[in-house]
Design an enzyme around this catalytic site. Structure first.
Site, PDB file in Angstrom:
ATOM      1  N   ASP A  13     129.598  20.807 -12.204  1.00  0.00           N
ATOM      2  CA  ASP A  13     130.689  21.045 -11.318  1.00  0.00           C
ATOM      3  C   ASP A  13     131.502  19.212 -11.141  1.00  0.00           C
ATOM      4  O   ASP A  13     132.068  18.724 -10.915  1.00  0.00           O
ATOM      5  CB  ASP A  13     130.431  20.757  -9.782  1.00  0.00           C
ATOM      6  CG  ASP A  13     130.023  22.607  -9.915  1.00  0.00           C
ATOM      7  OD1 ASP A  13     130.270  23.370 -10.684  1.00  0.00           O
ATOM      8  OD2 ASP A  13     129.047  22.764  -9.447  1.00  0.00           O
ATOM      9  N   GLU A  14     131.312  18.286 -12.260  1.00  0.00           N
ATOM     10  CA  GLU A  14     131.107  17.045 -12.043  1.00  0.00           C
ATOM     11  C   GLU A  14     132.435  17.130 -12.855  1.00  0.00           C
ATOM     12  O   GLU A  14     132.827  15.939 -12.577  1.00  0.00           O
ATOM     13  CB  GLU A  14     130.098  16.050 -13.356  1.00  0.00           C
ATOM     14  CG  GLU A  14     128.810  15.888 -13.023  1.00  0.00           C
ATOM     15  CD  GLU A  14     127.938  17.432 -13.628  1.00  0.00           C
ATOM     16  OE1 GLU A  14     128.861  17.808 -13.888  1.00  0.00           O
ATOM     17  OE2 GLU A  14     126.635  17.377 -13.273  1.00  0.00           O
ATOM     18  N   LYS A  16     133.738  17.918 -16.036  1.00  0.00           N
ATOM     19  CA  LYS A  16     133.405  17.878 -17.016  1.00  0.00           C
ATOM     20  C   LYS A  16     134.159  18.443 -18.249  1.00  0.00           C
ATOM     21  O   LYS A  16     135.153  18.043 -19.616  1.00  0.00           O
ATOM     22  CB  LYS A  16     132.318  18.488 -18.279  1.00  0.00           C
ATOM     23  CG  LYS A  16     130.752  17.673 -17.666  1.00  0.00           C
ATOM     24  CD  LYS A  16     129.986  18.735 -17.666  1.00  0.00           C
ATOM     25  CE  LYS A  16     129.832  19.981 -17.012  1.00  0.00           C
ATOM     26  NZ  LYS A  16     129.253  19.999 -15.526  1.00  0.00           N
ATOM     27  N   LYS A  18     137.965  17.869 -18.078  1.00  0.00           N
ATOM     28  CA  LYS A  18     138.992  17.442 -17.757  1.00  0.00           C
ATOM     29  C   LYS A  18     138.206  16.262 -18.639  1.00  0.00           C
ATOM     30  O   LYS A  18     139.340  16.146 -19.646  1.00  0.00           O
ATOM     31  CB  LYS A  18     139.744  17.137 -16.575  1.00  0.00           C
ATOM     32  CG  LYS A  18     139.960  15.861 -16.575  1.00  0.00           C
ATOM     33  CD  LYS A  18     141.058  15.649 -15.504  1.00  0.00           C
ATOM     34  CE  LYS A  18     141.629  14.417 -14.926  1.00  0.00           C
ATOM     35  NZ  LYS A  18     141.889  13.601 -13.840  1.00  0.00           N
ATOM     36  N   GLY A  40     131.307  27.048 -15.784  1.00  0.00           N
ATOM     37  CA  GLY A  40     132.945  27.190 -15.024  1.00  0.00           C
ATOM     38  C   GLY A  40     133.865  25.557 -14.975  1.00  0.00           C
ATOM     39  O   GLY A  40     133.768  24.756 -14.339  1.00  0.00           O
ATOM     40  N   HIS A  41     134.289  25.875 -16.177  1.00  0.00           N
ATOM     41  CA  HIS A  41     134.552  24.579 -16.643  1.00  0.00           C
ATOM     42  C   HIS A  41     136.263  24.558 -16.942  1.00  0.00           C
ATOM     43  O   HIS A  41     137.241  25.681 -16.567  1.00  0.00           O
ATOM     44  CB  HIS A  41     135.079  23.659 -17.062  1.00  0.00           C
ATOM     45  CG  HIS A  41     133.616  23.114 -18.018  1.00  0.00           C
ATOM     46  ND1 HIS A  41     132.767  23.289 -18.673  1.00  0.00           N
ATOM     47  CD2 HIS A  41     132.270  23.197 -17.610  1.00  0.00           C
ATOM     48  CE1 HIS A  41     131.241  22.663 -18.678  1.00  0.00           C
ATOM     49  NE2 HIS A  41     131.256  23.057 -17.823  1.00  0.00           N
ATOM     50  N   THR A  42     137.022  23.836 -15.606  1.00  0.00           N
ATOM     51  CA  THR A  42     138.491  23.881 -14.873  1.00  0.00           C
ATOM     52  C   THR A  42     139.624  22.761 -15.826  1.00  0.00           C
ATOM     53  O   THR A  42     139.388  21.908 -16.102  1.00  0.00           O
ATOM     54  CB  THR A  42     138.968  23.712 -13.255  1.00  0.00           C
ATOM     55  OG1 THR A  42     137.628  24.735 -13.077  1.00  0.00           O
ATOM     56  CG2 THR A  42     140.175  24.280 -13.112  1.00  0.00           C
ATOM     57  N   THR A 125     124.268  31.930 -10.677  1.00  0.00           N
ATOM     58  CA  THR A 125     125.836  32.714 -10.559  1.00  0.00           C
ATOM     59  C   THR A 125     125.877  34.438 -10.657  1.00  0.00           C
ATOM     60  O   THR A 125     127.183  34.968 -11.135  1.00  0.00           O
ATOM     61  CB  THR A 125     126.634  31.865 -11.286  1.00  0.00           C
ATOM     62  OG1 THR A 125     125.693  31.943 -12.899  1.00  0.00           O
ATOM     63  CG2 THR A 125     126.856  30.977 -11.053  1.00  0.00           C
ATOM     64  N   GLN A 211     127.014  22.744 -16.830  1.00  0.00           N
ATOM     65  CA  GLN A 211     125.807  22.902 -16.430  1.00  0.00           C
ATOM     66  C   GLN A 211     125.376  20.964 -15.622  1.00  0.00           C
ATOM     67  O   GLN A 211     126.439  19.851 -16.331  1.00  0.00           O
ATOM     68  CB  GLN A 211     124.261  23.516 -15.551  1.00  0.00           C
ATOM     69  CG  GLN A 211     124.435  25.251 -15.574  1.00  0.00           C
ATOM     70  CD  GLN A 211     125.225  25.330 -16.808  1.00  0.00           C
ATOM     71  OE1 GLN A 211     124.188  25.415 -17.973  1.00  0.00           O
ATOM     72  NE2 GLN A 211     125.865  26.868 -16.381  1.00  0.00           N
ATOM     73  N   GLY A 289     133.224  30.858  -6.288  1.00  0.00           N
ATOM     74  CA  GLY A 289     134.062  31.043  -4.884  1.00  0.00           C
ATOM     75  C   GLY A 289     132.821  30.541  -4.512  1.00  0.00           C
ATOM     76  O   GLY A 289     133.854  30.236  -2.645  1.00  0.00           O
ATOM     77  N   PRO A 291     131.483  27.968  -1.507  1.00  0.00           N
ATOM     78  CA  PRO A 291     131.495  26.797  -1.182  1.00  0.00           C
ATOM     79  C   PRO A 291     130.625  25.522  -1.730  1.00  0.00           C
ATOM     80  O   PRO A 291     129.316  25.748  -1.723  1.00  0.00           O
ATOM     81  CB  PRO A 291     130.961  27.042   0.507  1.00  0.00           C
ATOM     82  CG  PRO A 291     131.333  28.034   0.947  1.00  0.00           C
ATOM     83  CD  PRO A 291     130.602  28.934  -0.545  1.00  0.00           C
ATOM     84  N   ARG A 292     130.791  24.617  -2.306  1.00  0.00           N
ATOM     85  CA  ARG A 292     129.728  23.835  -3.063  1.00  0.00           C
ATOM     86  C   ARG A 292     129.195  23.213  -1.343  1.00  0.00           C
ATOM     87  O   ARG A 292     129.801  22.296  -0.609  1.00  0.00           O
ATOM     88  CB  ARG A 292     130.102  22.814  -3.878  1.00  0.00           C
ATOM     89  CG  ARG A 292     130.513  23.399  -4.862  1.00  0.00           C
ATOM     90  CD  ARG A 292     131.098  23.102  -6.266  1.00  0.00           C
ATOM     91  NE  ARG A 292     132.238  23.214  -7.180  1.00  0.00           N
ATOM     92  CZ  ARG A 292     132.932  23.589  -7.605  1.00  0.00           C
ATOM     93  NH1 ARG A 292     133.256  22.196  -8.354  1.00  0.00           N
ATOM     94  NH2 ARG A 292     132.997  23.783  -9.180  1.00  0.00           N
TER      95      ARG A 292
HETATM   96  P1  GDP Z   1     133.209  21.172 -14.525  1.00  0.00           P
HETATM   97  O1  GDP Z   1     132.869  22.333 -14.695  1.00  0.00           O
HETATM   98  O2  GDP Z   1     132.297  19.723 -14.452  1.00  0.00           O
HETATM   99  O3  GDP Z   1     134.221  21.297 -15.274  1.00  0.00           O
HETATM  100  O4  GDP Z   1     133.608  20.918 -12.504  1.00  0.00           O
HETATM  101  P2  GDP Z   1     134.454  21.944 -12.190  1.00  0.00           P
HETATM  102  O5  GDP Z   1     136.024  22.407 -12.925  1.00  0.00           O
HETATM  103  O6  GDP Z   1     134.024  22.916 -11.337  1.00  0.00           O
HETATM  104  O7  GDP Z   1     135.412  21.195 -10.996  1.00  0.00           O
HETATM  105  C1  GDP Z   1     136.242  20.030 -11.582  1.00  0.00           C
HETATM  106  C2  GDP Z   1     137.795  20.701 -10.126  1.00  0.00           C
HETATM  107  O8  GDP Z   1     138.087  19.051  -9.917  1.00  0.00           O
HETATM  108  C3  GDP Z   1     138.895  21.204 -11.300  1.00  0.00           C
HETATM  109  O9  GDP Z   1     139.661  21.839 -10.147  1.00  0.00           O
HETATM  110  C4  GDP Z   1     140.027  19.779 -12.005  1.00  0.00           C
HETATM  111  O10 GDP Z   1     141.038  20.127 -11.698  1.00  0.00           O
HETATM  112  C5  GDP Z   1     139.617  18.902 -10.440  1.00  0.00           C
HETATM  113  N1  GDP Z   1     139.298  17.135 -10.587  1.00  0.00           N
HETATM  114  C6  GDP Z   1     138.802  17.046 -12.068  1.00  0.00           C
HETATM  115  N2  GDP Z   1     138.933  15.897 -12.422  1.00  0.00           N
HETATM  116  C7  GDP Z   1     139.690  15.551 -10.656  1.00  0.00           C
HETATM  117  C8  GDP Z   1     139.673  13.811 -10.123  1.00  0.00           C
HETATM  118  O11 GDP Z   1     139.799  12.948 -10.735  1.00  0.00           O
HETATM  119  N3  GDP Z   1     140.097  14.085  -9.003  1.00  0.00           N
HETATM  120  C9  GDP Z   1     140.647  15.369  -8.140  1.00  0.00           C
HETATM  121  N4  GDP Z   1     141.005  15.101  -6.939  1.00  0.00           N
HETATM  122  N5  GDP Z   1     139.842  16.492  -9.171  1.00  0.00           N
HETATM  123  C10 GDP Z   1     139.726  16.584  -9.915  1.00  0.00           C
END
Ligand code: GDP
Length: 414
Positions: A13-14, A16, A18, A40-42, A125, A211, A289, A291-292
């Site tokens: 959840d870092e 990644k 983006k 789960g990448h957003t 999960t 992960q 969903g 809480p972390r």
């Molecule tokens: P992943 O699994 O490593 O891709 O991480 P997640 O997708 O769970 O977490 C990323 C979340 O943080 C998403 O909702 C992104 O839109 C948001 N996010 C990404 N970069 C940033 C940032 O620099 N600042 C903030 N406030 N939110 C961010």
């Protein structure tokens, strides 16, 4: 040009997603090599927010092919749903290639995960990914290539139904799988050869880790880990392409730490700080969903992640979440039973007893959301970045300053 890996440097959840999306603007291929729908990448871009579990993030860019390597466990139902969601947003169908050697996650895997209690014990999960990897290691899994043989598929599902003691209709699952096979026939093939070919032609390839390093089956905080290789080493493991082909390894870390599920977390903050990080950072699981758990940045863990992965760059995400804190703590060492420890303990029991030794840095009041120029950051924020660089020994090339794809500082290269 060449290959870049994006690797989680913490417990996942870092953000990644983006960073991968950003690096894939000009890439020809974005490759997943580990995990499954438990990731789960957003990505938030001009078209809206997409949560991806199996489709590689870069594949949202036209011209960038999403490749799923054999180390990924493929849940055909999740994949079909996900593609439906992408198309519903008015996006074009991602160009996909699925390794014929990848294993299928089947309904009995989820049932077994529930029954074995791993979801409760280590906080998984509940996507059936662990049991699918278990079948793979026990040499009794069903792979995408096997879908060609209807009889084999039918026998496999009937046997699985007996093992699981019911809970699903094997004939229906066979029908679903054959439909999936027919729909994706043109997209199932030799992913290893395709990646190797792209690299041979000098095309840009991005490997998208799922992960994080501390959840790696071997290098992570065992047994509170995932069942795949989440580090840079997962590239060879999960694609068959030599990891040595990777020229750039971007370690992604938040400016603080989070963890989902059970397991030791030395810098966890249960009180006001934890609450604040969770609220400001929107720290709820993208897949579950939940809480972390939240806490301060842990440089002992980050130095360990660098030792494992040999990062060439760091991406420091969610720096904006720290704005408004008077002081920011960063763990530089641990103390276990009064003894100072600089390494990362191999036993979860020892890590659970580790007390962080904190360096206290000055915070900043200014809202830094959306800043794209490093020099525009408050001096205290720049000092925080320099501190991390000096402690880990890796340049911070990317800094996240907000959720949107534009809210990123890119330094030097990228
Ligand atoms: P992943 O699994 O490593 O891709 O991480 P997640 O997708 O769970 O977490 C990323 C979340 O943080 C998403 O909702 C992104 O839109 C948001 N996010 C990404 N970069 C940033 C940032 O620099 N600042 C903030 N406030 N939110 C961010």
């Amino acid at each position: 040009m060449g290959a870049t890996a994006v690797i989680g440097a913490q417990w996942g959840d870092e953000a990644k997603g983006k960073i991968v999306h950003h690096l894939c603007r000009r890439a020809r291929m974005c490759v997943r090599f580990n995990g499954g729908a438990n990731a789960g990448h957003t990505v938030e871009d001009g078209r809206g927010t997409v949560r991806l579990h199996l489709v590689p993030c870069g594949a949202l860019h036209p011209g960038c092919q999403g490749v799923i390597g054999h180390g990924v466990t493929v849940d055909p139902w999740v994949l079909a749903d996900e593609l439906g969601g992408i198309l519903a947003q008015g996006r074009s169908h991602p160009e996909l290639l699925l390794s014929e050697r990848a294993h299928l996650v089947l309904p009995h895997h989820r049932l077994l995960e529930e029954r074995e209690g791993t979801a409760q014990r280590i906080g998984t999960t509940r996507r059936g990914v662990g049991p699918c990897y278990t079948d793979r290691a026990a040499r009794r899994g069903l792979r995408l290539a096997d879908l060609i043989d209807e009889r084999q598929v039918r026998e496999h599902l009937r046997a699985a139904s007996r093992v699981a003691g019911g809970g699903f209709d094997p004939e229906q699952v066979v029908e679903d799988l054959l439909r999936f096979r027919d729909r994706f026939a043109a997209h199932i093939g030799d992913a290893r050869a395709a990646i190797a070919g792209a690299l041979e032609r000098g095309e840009e390839v991005v490997f998208e880790g799922a992960q994080g390093t501390l959840l790696d089956l071997d290098c992570g905080t065992y047994p509170y880990v995932t069942s795949s290789t989440t580090t840079v080493h997962g590239i060879g493991w999960g694609t068959g392409v030599p990891t040595a082909r990777v020229e750039r390894v971007v370690g992604v870390t938040k400016a603080y730490t989070t963890r989902v599920g059970e397991g030791p977390f030395p810098t966890e903050e249960g009180g006001e700080i934890g609450e604040r990080l969770r609220a400001e950072g929107g720290e709820y699981g993208a897949t579950t969903g939940r809480p972390r758990r939240c806490g301060w940045l842990d440089l002992v863990a980050l130095r360990y992640a660098h030792a494992v992965n040999a990062f060439t760059d760091l991406a420091l995400t969610k720096l904006d979440v720290l704005s408004g804190l008077r002081e920011i703590r960063v763990a530089v060492d641990y103390r276990i039973e009064g003894q100072r420890v600089t390494g990362f303990p191999p036993r979860a029991e020892d890590l659970a007893r580790a007390e962080p030794v904190y360096e206290v840095l000055r915070g900043w009041e200014e809202d830094i959301a959306g800043i794209r120029d490093y020099e525009a950051l408050p001096s205290a924020a720049r000092r925080f970045v320099r501190f991390v660089e000096a402690q880990v020994g890796v340049p911070v090339t990317f800094i996240g300053t907000g959720p949107g794809e534009e809210a990123i500082i890119v330094r030097r290269r990228g």
